[in-house]
Design an enzyme around this catalytic site. Structure first.
Site, PDB file in Angstrom:
ATOM      1  N   GLN A 170      37.857  44.644  37.590  1.00  0.00           N
ATOM      2  CA  GLN A 170      36.437  44.479  37.912  1.00  0.00           C
ATOM      3  C   GLN A 170      36.239  43.776  39.266  1.00  0.00           C
ATOM      4  O   GLN A 170      37.173  43.157  39.791  1.00  0.00           O
ATOM      5  CB  GLN A 170      35.767  43.630  36.831  1.00  0.00           C
ATOM      6  CG  GLN A 170      35.732  44.228  35.460  1.00  0.00           C
ATOM      7  CD  GLN A 170      35.027  43.305  34.480  1.00  0.00           C
ATOM      8  OE1 GLN A 170      35.610  42.878  33.505  1.00  0.00           O
ATOM      9  NE2 GLN A 170      33.775  42.983  34.761  1.00  0.00           N
ATOM     10  N   HIS A 171      35.023  43.872  39.758  1.00  0.00           N
ATOM     11  CA  HIS A 171      34.467  43.012  40.826  1.00  0.00           C
ATOM     12  C   HIS A 171      34.934  43.280  42.257  1.00  0.00           C
ATOM     13  O   HIS A 171      34.287  42.828  43.188  1.00  0.00           O
ATOM     14  CB  HIS A 171      34.735  41.516  40.569  1.00  0.00           C
ATOM     15  CG  HIS A 171      34.463  41.045  39.190  1.00  0.00           C
ATOM     16  ND1 HIS A 171      33.217  41.143  38.611  1.00  0.00           N
ATOM     17  CD2 HIS A 171      35.282  40.467  38.256  1.00  0.00           C
ATOM     18  CE1 HIS A 171      33.283  40.627  37.378  1.00  0.00           C
ATOM     19  NE2 HIS A 171      34.515  40.226  37.139  1.00  0.00           N
ATOM     20  N   ASP A 200      37.976  47.274  33.551  1.00  0.00           N
ATOM     21  CA  ASP A 200      39.136  47.281  32.644  1.00  0.00           C
ATOM     22  C   ASP A 200      38.867  46.575  31.317  1.00  0.00           C
ATOM     23  O   ASP A 200      39.334  47.032  30.266  1.00  0.00           O
ATOM     24  CB  ASP A 200      40.407  46.750  33.329  1.00  0.00           C
ATOM     25  CG  ASP A 200      40.278  45.370  33.938  1.00  0.00           C
ATOM     26  OD1 ASP A 200      39.204  44.744  33.823  1.00  0.00           O
ATOM     27  OD2 ASP A 200      41.277  44.902  34.534  1.00  0.00           O
TER      28      ASP A 200
END
Ligand SMILES: Nc1ncnc2c1ncn2[C@@H]1O[C@H](COP(=O)(O)OP(=O)(O)O)[C@@H](O)[C@H]1O
Ligand SMILES: O=C(CO)[C@@H](O)[C@H](O)COP(=O)(O)O
Length: 469
Positions: free
Chosen positions: A69-70, A229
């Protein structure tokens, strides 16, 4: 009919191929990523091509991608990355996070706006960092994607005709998307970056992003929309109400599927969306499996021997306590912290006590994470332990002591890739709910007496570090 799921996580790319109707595993592969907290996305693409080689996608009708992520993937007007992606575990934007919180009027305002309080991991802080520190790169940026958005876009044709898409789950980790409202907060993106940037369209959980159009890959008819994920792991496990998943990968995460959004002003719990239209309150630490990797390297042993040593020492590691902040820390928010080994004596400076302290310290961070979820009224009926470090016998034995409750360990597997594959099967089926792929029947339950004293010493050491003792 076969489906494929890809997990492009921090340390590597994994792929699983499963039967679309039953989820029965067919084949799998993996390829590593380079180390570092910033990375050229082409390495993810090359790893994806590597795991798809040798007939991996033969007979596959749908594919889905889940990823870390991110990460900030900033693209210019030609669709080229303007700089290497800044990953979720890159702490350089910690100051930007502090500034953004102050500018909006404090943590509560952020929690109400987007379900999460910014820390260095969240994409919105990376955009502020880019605007402030690399004005030339910032000036070239036209669009911002996340790792899974970028990979899905490349799969469906990229600059050759792919549409940039994302899902609620991954969008909810940006800091400029409200999971509760189901809408971007473009005002927050603009305030962080100084001007607008294009963002990917948020598609529905079972939508199709298009066919595979990337050169060198078979023309599979369906690419699902993909997700982050952790959202994929929840889908892969079939996590239900009362299940708290503790994942020990590069990151340590504790999360649960919830019907209602959370907005924790303390910032401990990030209020993400899941991959099915629900929500995913989550706590993330920066220090999990790699704490054990570092401990084993220091002792000059492999992970199996490290685990054996940890089990040789008694609970409490003869008085040693590890604060495992080897990569700084995100929860608690201590981006500049370093690790600390407390309680050293001539008698306890032994490999078994050190190995035990490393396992216990890592797990104490996750026990605090589970407590933060319960403080937000997330029910815990059972704890499911997954991720690379759940393969360690020592971790499995010690986890119930530190978490203070029985721990269910599903058969070791690639649950993120499984979730991506299940999403692909869902897109293919076009049904209201994802296909039933059975449960965690092959799971084993680990039980042990809780060791509250270990957590108390950990809390004292943490309080001493943060000056709150
Ligand atoms: N038997 C084991 N004991 C302890 N750690 C392990 C074991 N097997 C794998 N790991 C660790 O798990 C980590 C990878 O976990 P994984 O969940 O795949 O991470 P990610 O998804 O973040 O890439 C690595 O740091 C690796 O050393
Ligand atoms: O930042 C988070 C969750 O908010 C991390 O969980 C990343 O999504 C990376 O995950 P792994 O590589 O450890 O699987």
């Amino acid at each position: 009919m076969l489906v494929a799921g890809v997990d492009s996580s921090t340390q590597g790319t994994k792929i699983v191929v499963r039967r679309a109707d039953t989820g029965e595993p067919v084949r799998a592969a993996q390829a590593p990523h380079p180390d570092g907290t910033e990375i050229d996305p082409r390495h993810w693409w090359e790893a994806l091509l590597a795991v798809c080689a040798d007939g991996m996608l033969e007979g596959v009708s749908a594919i889905g991608v889940a990823a870390q992520q991110h990460g900030m993937v900033a693209l210019d007007s030609a669709g080229e990355v303007v700089r290497p992606a800044l990953l979720w575990n890159d702490n350089r934007s910690a100051g930007a996070a502090r500034d953004l919180i102050a500018e909006l009027g404090g943590p509560r305002a952020w929690a109400q706006a987007v379900g999460s309080v910014p820390v260095a991991s969240l994409t919105v802080t990376k955009l502020r960092w880019l605007a402030e520190h690399e004005p030339a790169n910032a000036a070239r940026a036209e669009r911002v994607l996340l790792p899974h958005d970028w990979l899905t876009w490349r799969l469906t044709g990229g600059t050759g005709g792919g549409e940039a898409l994302t899902d609620r789950g991954d969008a909810s980790g940006t800091g400029y998307y409200s999971p509760a409202e189901g809408a971007y907060r473009t005002d927050l993106l603009r305030a962080a970056f100084g001007r607008d940037l294009a963002t990917p369209r948020v598609a529905g959980p079972a939508d199709t992003a298009g066919p595979v159009r990337a050169a060198g890959l078979p023309g599979i008819g369906t690419v699902s929309v993909g997700t982050g994920d952790n959202m994929a792991a929840a889908l892969g496990l079939g996590a239900g109400p009362g299940d708290v998943v503790v994942s020990l990968g590069t990151s340590g995460t504790a999360f649960a599927v919830a019907e209602e959004p959370t907005a924790d002003p303390s910032g401990l719990v990030t209020g993400f969306a899941d991959a099915t239209g629900r929500f995913l309150p989550l706590v993330c630490t920066l220090n999990a499996a790699r704490v054990l990797d570092a401990g084993a390297r220091m002792l000059g042993v492999d992970l199996a021997e490290f685990g054996r040593l940890a089990l040789e020492a008694p609970s409490g590691a003869h008085g040693l306590t590890l604060l495992p902040y080897l990569d700084g820390e995100r929860t608690p928010n201590l981006p500049d912290a370093t690790g600390r080994l407390d309680g050293l004596t001539r008698a306890n400076l032994t490999p078994p006590a050190i190995a035990r302290a490393f396992v216990e310290g890592m797990l104490c961070g996750l026990a605090d994470a589970v407590d933060a979820l319960t403080a937000q009224d997330v029910p815990v009926r059972r704890v499911l332990l997954i991720g690379g470090a759940a393969r360690s016998a020592a971790v499995r034995a010690i986890a119930p002591q530190i978490l203070g409750r029985p721990v269910v360990v599903p058969e070791p597997g690639e649950y993120v890739a499984d979730g991506a594959a299940r999403q692909a099967a869902w897109a293919l089926a076009g049904t209201a709910e994802p296909p039933e792929w059975g449960s965690t029947a092959a799971a084993e339950t680990y039980e042990a007496d809780p060791a509250p004293g270990v957590r108390e010493r950990y809390a004292q050491a943490r309080a001493a570090l943060t000056g709150t003792a």
